[in-house]
Write an enzyme that holds these catalytic residues in place. Structure first.
Site, mmCIF file in Angstrom:
data_model
loop_
_atom_site.group_PDB
_atom_site.id
_atom_site.type_symbol
_atom_site.label_atom_id
_atom_site.label_comp_id
_atom_site.label_asym_id
_atom_site.label_seq_id
_atom_site.Cartn_x
_atom_site.Cartn_y
_atom_site.Cartn_z
ATOM 1 N N GLU A 1 -3.529 -6.205 9.942
ATOM 2 C CA GLU A 1 -2.998 -5.331 10.982
ATOM 3 C C GLU A 1 -1.749 -6.010 11.530
ATOM 4 O OE1 GLU A 1 -4.189 -2.438 11.226
ATOM 5 O OE2 GLU A 1 -6.006 -2.833 10.053
ATOM 6 N N HIS B 1 -8.899 0.975 10.609
ATOM 7 C CA HIS B 1 -7.686 0.224 10.957
ATOM 8 C C HIS B 1 -8.004 -1.082 11.683
ATOM 9 C CE1 HIS B 1 -4.882 3.215 9.500
ATOM 10 N NE2 HIS B 1 -5.544 4.162 10.154
#
Length: 599
Positions: free
Chosen positions: A60, A202
């Site tokens: 990320e 995510h």
């Protein structure tokens, strides 16, 4: 080369032995020609996917640019054979606020990153966790993004990036997942398709776990297409028809030694012959996108079987390839076909000889140049000789005494011919020119080079550049052929030569050459006296009778391969027949002069 005598382990490769009719199976790795154990590299042997360690990673970040944005989280799962070996997860302090849009997407806030380690601490830990080696693969979904950030971070930290093998699950999915099954190749879509146990959200570790399940699902679909080993993954996403890729299994079981391979068609006919340093790796490469030749692709679609002939040395493999192409005339080979039909230039046998292009030259002929790779090259070299020497160019046979009604040609009027046809030149006077031509054909390139360079300079000064280029090409054709002939002629005429070279892994490679033909080759392991092996090779090598052709007992291509091997700095001449000529160029030979470049 003499060392203390020990028991000798040597295998002599008989080049006359019949080729095996099928695939060679090895019980274990061994170096060709010795039977000695050999540690084969993974790239040669091939690693089954069940033995590959996959490090599946997801990152990320604060944005999409590796040079302007930072990593905020690293998640990785290490798996092998379907078993999870370990997991790695940590938040990373990017050193700057997380953009609101990224927080909405990932749920990672600035507060969560307070006290998190910087990438300078995280990246070395991740690399240690991954333990990248020859059988470890880095996997990511849209790998360009994740690998780009990792590599950029390594560069900023002055860390050496290990450059592992990389597999992108997006690329794999494009190969085997159709639009009928999934509208796109996003991680969430594929995770649902393959029933992943973790839903991507995510967050780095969750996405990495989902990617593991997607990877396993993709590999299950790829196996029937021929993706069964580590080396297959590098090319499985290439645009190769599945029917062709499936044939990569024809390479299974092939040895990793030097040798010759033959692609066999549906009627057991030989379609193509090639040679390789590593038979298995070379044959497998044909079934990947690295092979882009249209004709070869057509040949692969026809192939039903691959036969191999393992060889003791790379030189033997190269020679076998040439001989098999000449013998079998495979339809998909274009080089080295019909070497016995190569043209030569020689003087005719008559009172007033002229230069002529012929297909064969008897042994012992001292007034011939060749062989040429094409008739066009022979014609260019002939014109170069005619430019240098005032030899007649008419094609009729002239008697020693001129006929009463004979008339001179235009070349005689221009002073380019002594007009022996009309009696303007006696046999004796003409013989002096013929002697110079013989020297130009065999030992003295200087007169030809001087004449052509002068002609080129004159034409260039007159800005007749196209004509100058034509003369340059004629000079080039002459020098290339003369260099080859002057280099190979001593080998063509040599009854026997033995040479040895240190093998890359130690020991010796030994070759026996008779009249320019490779008559045998063998290898001797490190620490073993090579002299008994040399005597054995001489005694058991191919018996080559004196040749009937000026080209010796082999094609010029084969003798060139032998000459290249002998010319290597590490090669040592062991034995040379007493009657042999020196292995050297003439003092004024073609090697003295640079070959003009092509246009």
């Amino acid at each position: 080369m003499s060392v203390a005598r020990r028991s000798v382990v040597v295998v002599t490769a008989n080049l006359l032995a019949p080729a095996p009719g099928g695939r060679l199976e090895l019980d274990g790795p061994a170096r060709a020609g010795t039977g000695a154990p050999l540690q084969i590299g993974f790239d040669e042997l091939g690693v089954p996917l069940s033995e590959v360690t996959f490090v599946v990673v997801d990152l990320e970040t604060t944005g999409g640019s590796p040079t302007q944005c930072e990593i905020t989280e690293v998640g990785a799962v290490k798996v092998r054979g379907g078993e999870v070996l370990g997991e790695f997860q940590t938040l990373v302090d990017p050193g700057s606020p997380v953009p609101p849009m990224i927080t909405v997407l990932t749920g990672i806030t600035d507060a969560m990153l307070v006290g998190a380690p910087r990438i300078g601490e995280v990246l070395p830990s991740f690399l240690e966790f991954a333990g990248f080696g020859p059988t470890t693969v880095l996997v990511a979904h849209n790998a360009r993004f994740d690998v780009g950030f990792l590599r950029a971070a390594a560069n900023r930290l002055d860390l050496t990036w290990p450059s592992p093998t990389i597999v992108d699950t997006v690329a794999l999915a494009r190969t085997v997942v159709t639009k009928d099954e999934a509208p796109n190749h996003k991680l969430g879509t594929l995770a649902a398709l393959f029933g992943a146990t973790t839903s991507p959200d995510h967050r780095a570790l969750h996405d990495a776990r989902a990617t593991v399940d997607v990877l396993h699902g993709l590999l299950g679909r790829l196996a029937p297409l021929g993706a069964t080993h580590l080396e297959d993954l590098a090319t499985i996403a290439d645009p190769v028809p599945h029917r062709r890729r499936r044939k990569s299994t024809l390479a299974d079981g092939l040895p990793s030694s030097p040798g010759v391979y033959q692609f066999i068609g549906p009627g057991k006919e030989v379609l193509y012959v090639g040679k390789a340093v590593n038979l298995r790796r070379r044959v497998r490469s044909y079934f990947t996108a690295a092979e882009k030749r249209k004709r070869i692709g057509e040949m692969l679609d026809l192939t039903q079987e691959v036969r191999t002939i393992p060889c003791a040395t790379d030189l033997e493999a190269s020679v076998r390839e040439l001989r098999l192409i000449a013998e079998l005339d495979p339809p998909y080979n274009r080089r080295s076909r019909r070497p016995d039909r190569r043209p030569w230039i020689r003087l005719t046998d008559e009172p007033f000889p002229r230069l002529s292009i012929v297909r064969s030259v008897p042994a012992g002929t001292s007034d011939a140049l060749g062989p040429f790779h094409s008739r066009a090259a022979a014609q260019s070299a002939l014109e170069a000789l005619q430019e240098a020497f005032a030899l007649r160019r008419c094609t009729q046979r002239l008697p020693a005494l001129a006929r009463v009604d004979a008339r001179a040609c235009a070349l005689a009027e221009m002073g380019r011919c002594g007009a022996p046809c009309t009696g303007g030149q006696s046999v004796e006077a003409y013989a002096g020119i013929v002697g110079d031509v013989r020297s130009g054909l065999t030992t003295a390139a200087g007169p030809v080079v001087t004449a052509l360079r002068s002609r080129i300079g004159t034409l260039a000064a007159q800005q007749r550049y196209e004509e100058a280029a034509a003369e340059r090409d004629r000079l080039r054709a002459f020098l290339v052929a003369a260099r080859r002939a002057q280099r190979l002629r001593p080998l063509w005429r040599c009854p026997e030569l033995v040479a040895a070279r240190r093998a890359p892994s130690g020991g010796w490679e030994i070759v026996l050459v008779r009249y320019g033909r490779l008559a045998g080759t063998s290898t001797v392991p490190r620490g073993v006296n090579p002299m008994p092996a040399i005597e054995a090779l001489v005694a058991t090598g191919e018996d080559v009778p004196p040749p009937t052709s000026a080209m010796g007992a082999a094609s010029s291509e084969e003798t060139e391969l032998v000459a290249d091997w002998i010319d290597h700095p590490d090669t040592r001449l062991v034995r040379l027949a007493e009657s042999a000529e020196p292995l050297a160029y003439p003092v004024d030979g073609a090697a003295k002069y640079p070959v003009p470049p092509t246009s």
